[in-house]
Design a protein around this motif. Structure first.
Motif, short mmCIF file in Angstrom:
data_model
loop_
_atom_site.label_atom_id
_atom_site.label_comp_id
_atom_site.label_asym_id
_atom_site.label_seq_id
_atom_site.Cartn_x
_atom_site.Cartn_y
_atom_site.Cartn_z
N GLN A 243 0.83 -1.21 0.00
CA GLN A 243 0.00 0.00 0.00
C GLN A 243 0.87 1.26 0.00
N ASP A 244 1.98 1.22 0.72
CA ASP A 244 2.90 2.37 0.73
C ASP A 244 3.44 2.63 -0.67
N PHE A 245 3.86 1.57 -1.35
CA PHE A 245 4.37 1.72 -2.71
C PHE A 245 3.29 2.20 -3.67
N GLN A 246 2.07 1.76 -3.48
CA GLN A 246 0.96 2.21 -4.32
C GLN A 246 0.72 3.70 -4.12
N GLN A 247 0.77 4.15 -2.88
CA GLN A 247 0.58 5.57 -2.59
C GLN A 247 1.72 6.40 -3.15
N LEU A 248 2.94 5.92 -3.01
CA LEU A 248 4.10 6.63 -3.57
C LEU A 248 4.01 6.70 -5.09
N SER A 249 3.59 5.61 -5.69
CA SER A 249 3.45 5.57 -7.14
C SER A 249 2.39 6.57 -7.61
N GLN A 250 1.27 6.62 -6.94
CA GLN A 250 0.19 7.55 -7.29
C GLN A 250 0.64 8.99 -7.10
N PHE A 251 1.35 9.27 -6.01
CA PHE A 251 1.87 10.62 -5.76
C PHE A 251 2.84 11.02 -6.87
N ARG A 252 3.74 10.11 -7.23
CA ARG A 252 4.73 10.38 -8.28
C ARG A 252 4.04 10.64 -9.63
N TYR A 253 3.01 9.88 -9.91
CA TYR A 253 2.25 10.06 -11.15
C TYR A 253 1.59 11.44 -11.18
N LEU B 229 2.41 14.09 -9.48
CA LEU B 229 3.46 15.10 -9.54
C LEU B 229 3.97 15.26 -10.97
N ARG B 230 4.18 14.15 -11.66
CA ARG B 230 4.65 14.22 -13.04
C ARG B 230 3.61 14.87 -13.96
N CYS B 231 2.33 14.59 -13.72
CA CYS B 231 1.27 15.25 -14.50
C CYS B 231 1.32 16.76 -14.30
N PHE B 232 1.49 17.19 -13.06
CA PHE B 232 1.57 18.61 -12.76
C PHE B 232 2.79 19.23 -13.44
N LEU B 233 3.93 18.56 -13.36
CA LEU B 233 5.14 19.08 -13.97
C LEU B 233 5.01 19.17 -15.49
N ARG B 234 4.39 18.18 -16.09
CA ARG B 234 4.19 18.19 -17.54
C ARG B 234 3.27 19.35 -17.94
N HIS B 235 2.22 19.57 -17.17
CA HIS B 235 1.30 20.69 -17.42
C HIS B 235 2.07 22.01 -17.31
N SER B 236 2.92 22.13 -16.31
CA SER B 236 3.72 23.34 -16.13
C SER B 236 4.68 23.53 -17.30
N GLU B 237 5.29 22.45 -17.76
CA GLU B 237 6.19 22.53 -18.92
C GLU B 237 5.46 23.02 -20.15
N ASP B 238 4.24 22.54 -20.35
CA ASP B 238 3.43 22.97 -21.49
C ASP B 238 3.12 24.46 -21.41
N ILE B 239 2.77 24.93 -20.23
CA ILE B 239 2.48 26.36 -20.03
C ILE B 239 3.72 27.19 -20.34
#
Length: 63
Positions: free
Chosen positions: A9-19, A21-31
């Motif tokens: 469950q810890d790894f699942q939560q970390l994986s979801q958080f990382r995903y 975060l990457r979506c946010f960063l990609r959106h920021s890169e596009d802007i």
């Protein structure tokens, strides 16, 4: 030194958080690309817009 083992469950939560975060960063890169900004310029603008109760910042805050 105390070690803590992570569970599935810890790894699942970390994986979801990382995903997310990457979506946010990609959106920021596009802007940034769309508006010809560097990532640091974009972060500065976000910081300025997010200041509580004022529209200015000190040099120390911006540094």
């Amino acid at each position: 030194m105390q070690t803590t083992s992570l569970h599935k469950q810890d790894f699942q939560q970390l994986s979801q958080f990382r995903y997310q975060l990457r979506c946010f960063l990609r959106h920021s890169e596009d802007i940034c690309q769309r508006h010809a900004l560097t990532s640091l310029q974009y972060q500065l603008l976000l910081h300025l817009r997010g200041l509580n109760g004022r529209k200015w910042a000190t040099v120390e805050e911006l540094a």
